[in-house]
Scaffold this active site. Structure first.
Site, mmCIF file in Angstrom:
data_model
loop_
_atom_site.group_PDB
_atom_site.id
_atom_site.type_symbol
_atom_site.label_atom_id
_atom_site.label_comp_id
_atom_site.label_asym_id
_atom_site.label_seq_id
_atom_site.Cartn_x
_atom_site.Cartn_y
_atom_site.Cartn_z
ATOM 1 N N HIS A 271 5.055 -69.936 -129.010
ATOM 2 C CA HIS A 271 6.306 -69.143 -129.328
ATOM 3 C C HIS A 271 7.213 -68.965 -128.554
ATOM 4 O O HIS A 271 8.420 -68.472 -128.529
ATOM 5 C CB HIS A 271 5.566 -67.618 -129.512
ATOM 6 C CG HIS A 271 6.353 -66.812 -130.545
ATOM 7 N ND1 HIS A 271 7.733 -66.990 -130.747
ATOM 8 C CD2 HIS A 271 5.851 -65.814 -131.425
ATOM 9 C CE1 HIS A 271 8.140 -66.183 -131.531
ATOM 10 N NE2 HIS A 271 7.116 -65.605 -132.042
ATOM 11 N N THR B 174 15.970 -62.482 -131.236
ATOM 12 C CA THR B 174 15.588 -61.633 -132.437
ATOM 13 C C THR B 174 15.903 -60.381 -131.630
ATOM 14 O O THR B 174 16.258 -60.068 -130.518
ATOM 15 C CB THR B 174 13.868 -61.642 -132.354
ATOM 16 O OG1 THR B 174 13.209 -61.443 -130.919
ATOM 17 C CG2 THR B 174 13.395 -62.814 -132.855
ATOM 18 N N TYR C 137 7.444 -52.144 -135.747
ATOM 19 C CA TYR C 137 8.261 -53.332 -135.551
ATOM 20 C C TYR C 137 8.517 -54.351 -136.737
ATOM 21 O O TYR C 137 7.532 -54.685 -137.044
ATOM 22 C CB TYR C 137 7.618 -54.035 -134.269
ATOM 23 C CG TYR C 137 8.256 -55.280 -133.463
ATOM 24 C CD1 TYR C 137 8.855 -55.006 -132.448
ATOM 25 C CD2 TYR C 137 8.571 -56.347 -134.183
ATOM 26 C CE1 TYR C 137 9.545 -56.357 -131.740
ATOM 27 C CE2 TYR C 137 9.241 -57.403 -133.711
ATOM 28 C CZ TYR C 137 9.410 -57.474 -132.265
ATOM 29 O OH TYR C 137 10.175 -58.310 -131.846
#
Length: 767
Positions: A468, A597, A584
């Site tokens: 990630h 993000t 979230y």
């Protein structure tokens, strides 16, 4: 292996008649072709660098400006350089050897080029200013004001006339703005109001006010300074502190997965599926290297940042004691394949070209046919990448950076990507087990540090596991959509399931990697494996292909599909746990340069009012009104997050600055320690034109998911596919008595249906 390959370009023997030197023409030929490929790639990158550097300028535009300028100077009989060349001639004697006509021509070219460059930078500056305005995003859906129309026309004009390449807009994108401390405090307090009692909220107001008046302005000054200097004031700290400095396992906790088609089964042959998919991925990499991928554009006009694509391939996360690093190679001509505990290096090029699908299948068949046993410690070696980071860093430095281990480890870490030929079968009838296999497998049969792990199962089903830190899921999703669209249609298979084409008669076989893993390292591997297995066994995954209705029906009632789903999740969570929680939802900030993000805090006062109404005896009209209000609030918050006016990234960066200054903030410490018990993310389908779902509904993708974020919470990823399908990927921990992924899945399904019933739809519209 089935074949041995001559790895040297010459051989020699010593006899009574002297030295007999034998050159291998085939090896020399391969060296020549390899060098040719390398120089060709360098030239393409150099050319693209120039084209991106002068965008929105172009060669035809340059010729037009030059011809216009020289023509005007010739017509008016004036020096096109305006005396510049004469001044230069005093210092550069070359002008003495040129005629007056040549001096005028050279001077005109110099000044014309300068004029062209000035026009480019002016257009780029204006375009950056235009892209900094986001009023279009806040306009009512379906309404186009004259201001927005004019703005779109200007954006199109200043974007240039030629087709942009992947990185063409990078220099024209605005920098992410820093919100004011006052606005962030206000939005934060509003977001936690439905979760706190009146007394708790007053306490948080007091902490926030103290921070806003005292420490906040000082920290804000440093952030402002960074925003002026850096391309993005968030992204580098986000990558370092959220991803690379984490010392826990990245398996389950950070890495995520992407699945295959939901209904299509192109072939049952494992090697054939791997052949087509690997070839398709390499074709995508070639397009990426040549910047031939179209940049993602909202409304086909507004560009989004493409910087995250740069490290998609040839990238590996390298463990460290205090922090990891991301190692990216400019090129890699091989992949590494794992099968039954063995590692194989497979070259992707031969005869100066990329291997064809049938040739890659041939290599996979050779690996599957290999009956050799793993070397001591080799079978579970990759468990080091699945466990805690510090033991992995220690083992890597002490035992794997010397001798043959260093060469083999470099081969893995510098590969284009990692492939696992899994010895299990996965089927859509058991999507939950399929998801767990992609998320963690056996904990030692994926190299979790690689940017991309391609997993191909024994029955031809496949998927990805992605690290990630280097990029977010939409980047991998873009690749995956291209690959899936190519596999069954453009590449295809023969009637018996093989890749099209013929095997290569002289193709050198894969090379087995060699390891010498001492007992001490094997002990460390075993310890990491035990940590990883405990983590994997605690994951409770559940996947719901929700096909009762989709975005087509939701949009008929002028509700945002994403807002509808988020409200359904709020209703489902309240029914599941009897309370609200900090929620979230990931949104992107790629309208800005190097944006990643931002968080949308989906649990709002409006969503809570709607949920309470749904479990009460309020009328249908009242519930529907509250649903509409909550959906509008959610859309507003999503737009704020996308346009740099979110809350959490600003608070995160303020916290980092406070740590650098050594000044603790009770407010920031409390805010950043709050757990996200419901973590959600939509994986958007970005290239819908690649799939003809009307005529081929079997080509719907399953989407992907991630592990639970909180020990007592849920992780929910969802993908909206076509008009009639929404796939939910739910994860939680078995060890938590508060969560159950199947129970939560049932609550999601019921919440979606209950919300739809508010519209009193005729049953025929569901068909």
């Amino acid at each position: 292996m089935a074949e041995a390959h001559q790895a040297v370009a010459f051989q020699f023997t010593v006899g009574p008649d002297g030295i007999d030197l034998q050159l291998s023409h085939e090896a020399l030929r391969q060296v020549y072709l390899s060098g040719l490929h390398s120089w060709k790639k360098k030239f393409i990158r150099f050319k693209n660098g120039i084209l991106n550097g002068v965008y929105p300028g172009s060669a035809p535009g340059f010729m037009l400006v030059l011809a216009g300028y020289l023509g005007r100077a010739h017509y008016l009989k004036v020096d096109p350089s305006l005396g510049l060349l004469v001044k230069l001639g005093r210092h550069v004697p070359v002008s003495r050897y040129m005629s007056v006509q040549k001096q005028m021509l050279v001077g005109g070219v110099m000044v014309g080029t300068g004029l062209w460059i000035a026009i480019i930078f002016s257009m780029r500056t204006v375009l950056k200013g235009l892209l900094s305005w986001h009023g279009w995003m806040f306009a009512p859906h379906g309404k186009m004001t004259w201001q927005i129309r004019l703005w779109l026309i200007l954006v199109n004009i200043f974007s240039g006339m030629q087709t942009p390449m992947l990185y063409s807009f990078q220099n024209s994108l605005p920098h992410l703005p820093v919100p004011s401390v006052k606005d962030t405090m206000r939005r934060y307090l509003e977001s936690v109001q439905p979760l706190l009692s009146d007394e708790e909220h007053r306490r948080m107001q007091s902490l926030a006010l103290d921070f806003e008046k005292n420490l906040g302005p000082k920290l804000q000054w440093y952030l402002k300074l960074k925003s002026w200097w850096a391309s993005n004031y968030v992204s580098d700290w986000w990558e370092e502190y959220i991803y690379l400095r984490g010392r826990g396992p990245i398996m389950v906790n950070s890495n995520y997965y992407v699945m295959d088609f939901l209904y299509a089964f192109p072939t049952h042959l494992q090697a054939a599926r791997a052949g087509n998919i690997i070839h398709a991925i390499m074709l995508y990499r070639r397009k990426l290297d040549r910047a031939q991928i179209k940049p993602l554009m909202l409304q086909n006009t507004i560009p989004m940042c493409s910087s995250q694509y740069e490290r998609m391939f040839n990238t590996s996360r390298i463990p460290g004691i205090e922090t990891d690093t991301v190692q990216h190679m400019s090129d890699s001509r091989h992949i590494v394949v794992h099968h039954r505990g063995r590692y194989f290096k497979v070259w992707m090029f031969y005869d100066g070209r990329l291997l064809l699908p049938r040739e890659i299948e041939q290599q996979m068949e050779r690996i599957l046919a290999d009956t050799s046993e793993p070397q001591p410690g080799e079978e579970t070696l990759a468990a080091l990448t699945a466990g805690d980071r510090v033991p992995w860093a220690c083992a890597r430095n002490a035992y794997l950076r010397h001798g043959k281990n260093k060469k083999s480890l470099d081969t893995v870490e510098k590969a284009a990507f990692f492939v696992t030929l899994d010895d299990t079968e996965q089927r859509p009838e058991s999507l939950d087990h399929y998801a767990k296999s992609l998320l963690h497998g056996k904990c030692y049969d994926r190299w979790f540090d690689k940017s991309i792990n391609l997993i191909v199962f024994k029955n031809g089903t496949m998927g990805l596991n992605a690290e990630h830190s280097w990029a977010d899921a939409p980047i991998v999703g873009h690749l995956w959509e291209q690959v899936l669209s190519m596999d069954p249609v453009k590449l295809g298979y023969t009637a018996d399931g093989h890749c099209r084409g013929e095997p290569h008669p002289n193709l050198p076989g894969p090379q087995r990697l060699q390891w010498n893993i001492p007992p001490e390292c094997q002990t460390m591997i075993a310890n990491s494996l035990s940590v990883a297995v405990a983590l994997a066994n605690d994951v409770d995954s559940h996947i719901i292909p929700f096909s009762d209705f989709g975005k087509g029906l939701i949009k008929k009632y002028k509700i945002s599909p994403d807002a509808f789903i988020q409200l359904a999740l709020q209703l489902a969570h309240y029914r599941d746990k009897g309370k609200f929680c900090l929620t979230y939802e990931a949104s992107m900030t790629r309208l800005y340069r190097e944006g990643r993000t931002e968080t949308v805090r989906s649990c709002t006062m409006e969503s809570c009012a709607f949920v309470r109404a749904m479990i009460s005896n309020k009328t249908r009209e009242e519930k529907l009104c509250l649903l509409t209000q909550a959906a509008k609030k959610h859309q507003q918050m999503y737009r704020l997050a996308m346009t740099g006016q979110g809350t959490d990234r600003h608070l995160f960066c303020l916290y980092v600055v406070s740590k650098y200054l050594g000044q603790d903030s009770p407010f920031l410490q409390e805010v950043l320690s709050e757990p996200w018990r419901l973590s959600t993310s939509q994986t958007p389908l970005q290239q819908g034109e690649l799939f003809d779902l009307v005529n081929h509904p079997e080509y719907v993708t399953t989407g992907g998911g991630f592990g639970p974020v909180a020990d007592d919470g849920y992780g929910v990823a969802y993908v909206i596919v076509g008009e009639k399908l929404i796939n939910f990927h739910i994860s939680s921990k078995c060890s938590s008595p508060e969560t159950d992924s199947h129970r939560f899945g049932n609550n999601i399904r019921q919440a979606m249906l209950d919300m739809l019933n508010l519209f009193e739809l005729d049953k025929k519209t569901l068909k």
